[in-house]
Motif scaffolding. Structure first.
Motif, short mmCIF file in Angstrom:
data_model
loop_
_atom_site.label_atom_id
_atom_site.label_comp_id
_atom_site.label_asym_id
_atom_site.label_seq_id
_atom_site.Cartn_x
_atom_site.Cartn_y
_atom_site.Cartn_z
N ILE A 85 0.65 -1.23 0.04
CA ILE A 85 -0.11 -0.15 0.05
C ILE A 85 0.83 1.52 0.06
CG2 ILE A 85 -1.81 1.13 1.01
CD1 ILE A 85 -3.34 -1.27 2.37
N HIS A 86 2.31 0.69 0.38
CA HIS A 86 3.59 2.95 0.49
C HIS A 86 4.04 2.74 -0.33
CE1 HIS A 86 7.30 3.36 1.76
NE2 HIS A 86 6.39 4.28 2.21
N ALA A 87 4.21 1.22 -1.41
CA ALA A 87 4.54 1.31 -2.57
C ALA A 87 3.80 1.94 -3.52
CB ALA A 87 5.05 0.18 -3.16
N GLY A 88 2.28 1.76 -3.45
CA GLY A 88 1.69 2.16 -4.46
C GLY A 88 0.68 3.41 -3.67
N ALA A 89 0.28 3.71 -2.33
CA ALA A 89 0.72 5.67 -2.51
C ALA A 89 1.34 6.41 -3.06
CB ALA A 89 0.16 5.69 -0.82
N ASN A 90 2.84 5.56 -2.97
CA ASN A 90 4.67 6.88 -3.62
C ASN A 90 3.93 6.46 -5.07
OD1 ASN A 90 4.44 7.39 -1.11
ND2 ASN A 90 6.51 6.22 -0.81
N GLU A 110 1.61 12.30 -9.23
CA GLU A 110 1.24 13.57 -8.90
C GLU A 110 2.31 14.28 -8.25
OE1 GLU A 110 -2.35 14.66 -8.84
OE2 GLU A 110 -2.60 12.82 -10.18
N GLY A 111 3.56 14.11 -8.87
CA GLY A 111 4.52 15.25 -8.80
C GLY A 111 5.15 15.85 -7.32
N GLN A 112 4.34 14.75 -6.08
CA GLN A 112 4.23 14.85 -4.78
C GLN A 112 5.19 14.21 -3.88
OE1 GLN A 112 2.45 16.71 -2.72
NE2 GLN A 112 0.69 17.44 -4.30
N ALA A 113 5.88 14.23 -3.05
CA ALA A 113 7.01 13.39 -2.27
C ALA A 113 6.21 12.00 -1.79
CB ALA A 113 8.08 14.72 -1.04
N PRO A 114 7.40 11.52 -1.43
CA PRO A 114 6.64 10.41 -1.35
C PRO A 114 6.18 10.15 0.18
CG PRO A 114 9.33 9.74 -1.26
CD PRO A 114 8.87 11.66 -1.77
N ILE A 115 5.61 8.93 0.94
CA ILE A 115 5.39 9.35 2.07
C ILE A 115 6.02 7.61 3.18
CG2 ILE A 115 2.79 10.07 2.22
CD1 ILE A 115 1.75 7.51 2.37
N THR A 116 6.51 8.01 4.05
CA THR A 116 7.57 7.05 4.60
C THR A 116 6.16 5.44 4.65
OG1 THR A 116 5.93 7.43 7.11
CG2 THR A 116 8.74 8.05 6.08
N LEU A 117 7.17 4.14 5.58
CA LEU A 117 6.46 2.77 5.68
C LEU A 117 5.41 3.39 6.81
CD1 LEU A 117 5.36 0.54 4.95
CD2 LEU A 117 7.70 -0.58 5.84
N ALA A 118 5.84 3.89 7.83
CA ALA A 118 5.27 4.13 9.05
C ALA A 118 3.94 4.99 8.51
CB ALA A 118 6.05 4.61 10.45
N GLU A 119 4.15 6.07 7.81
CA GLU A 119 3.00 6.57 8.19
C GLU A 119 1.84 6.30 6.89
OE1 GLU A 119 4.27 11.56 7.39
OE2 GLU A 119 4.92 9.75 5.61
N ALA A 120 2.02 4.75 5.58
CA ALA A 120 1.29 4.51 5.29
C ALA A 120 0.44 3.37 6.53
CB ALA A 120 2.37 3.49 4.07
N ARG A 121 1.30 2.61 6.98
CA ARG A 121 0.41 1.66 7.94
C ARG A 121 -0.21 2.47 8.99
NH1 ARG A 121 5.70 0.57 10.35
NH2 ARG A 121 6.08 -1.46 8.75
#
Ligand code: PGA
Ligand code: MG
Length: 223
Positions: free
Chosen positions: A19-24, A30-41
């Motif tokens: 879900i983390h990889a898909g979100a990133n 979208e030209g946005q910075a990634p989120i961390t795995l901890a955030e995704a979780r």
């Protein structure tokens, strides 16, 4: 034997890496910075719409983008399978429970289509007699309706196995005992969620279920 219904993300499977990889992937497009795995979780548990809203919030993406990004996230969601693994011993425990005569179900807030995609990818879809996703009914957990529908499909109330505050609230509202898996995506201390039992290793689950089954036969409340 009592039916046993399982939550999915953070309970049977560790799906946060996918879900983390898909979100990133979506954020990158979208030209946005990634989120961390901890955030995704920490964003998982209330369904895809809430996940996307929480992801938008940390990136400052406006509310007006919610429908488009939610639709795009769900469109991609079937492909989030390659980094996901069942928790150690989870599949073996499902087989033991099935062999012991328990009917099994899934009640997750993950949408139904990606739920079927991941269960099929892992080769375990056939173990479940009913599978409710977050979009199977007009309401989702913590509303008790999907959990009640799962038990209705399995012939009556039983035990719910989950990992989160949402699962605890759902079990309480539905009036069924919760077996809390402590290694998932919960934020509050495990002891505060009112679970009938807490476990950290799936090899211990069949014995726990047998104990609650015995209590149920003896008229204990909760089981
Ligand atoms: O939030 C989700 O999409 C799914 O979470 P669940 O499987 O723990 O219900
Ligand atoms: Mg969960």
């Amino acid at each position: 034997m009592l039916p046993v219904v399982f939550d999915l993300d953070g309970t049977l499977i560790d799906s946060a890496p996918d879900i983390h990889a898909g979100a990133n992937g979506l954020l990158a497009d979208e030209g946005q910075a990634p989120i961390t795995l901890a955030e995704a979780r920490s964003f998982i548990g209330n369904g895809a719409a809430v996940f996307v809203a929480r992801m938008r919030a940390v990136r400052g993406i406006p509310d007006s983008e919610q429908p488009r990004l939610h639709a795009e996230f769900v469109r991609r969601y079937d492909d989030f399978v390659s980094l996901t693994h069942p928790y150690p011993g989870a599949v073996a425990a499902l087989h033991v429970l099935e062999a012991n005569g328990h009917r099994l179900g899934i009640c997750t807030n993950k949408p139904h289509r990606p739920t079927m995609a991941i269960l099929t990818h892992l080769g375990i879809a056939g173990l479940f007699d009913t599978i409710l996703g977050g979009d199977s009914l007009p309401v989702h957990k913590p509303d008790p309706a999907p959990l009640r529908a799962a038990f209705a499909a399995l012939g009556g109330p039983g035990l719910f196995v989950g990992d989160s505050e949402v699962d605890a609230e759902t079990a309480h509202a539905a009036g069924v005992p919760l077996l809390l898996f402590s290694q998932g995506y919960r934020k509050a201390p495990a002891e505060t969620l009112g679970a009938a039992a807490i476990f950290d290793d799936f090899s211990t689950l069949p014995a726990l279920v047998a104990r609650l089954q015995l209590g149920h036969a003896n008229g204990d409340r909760p089981y």
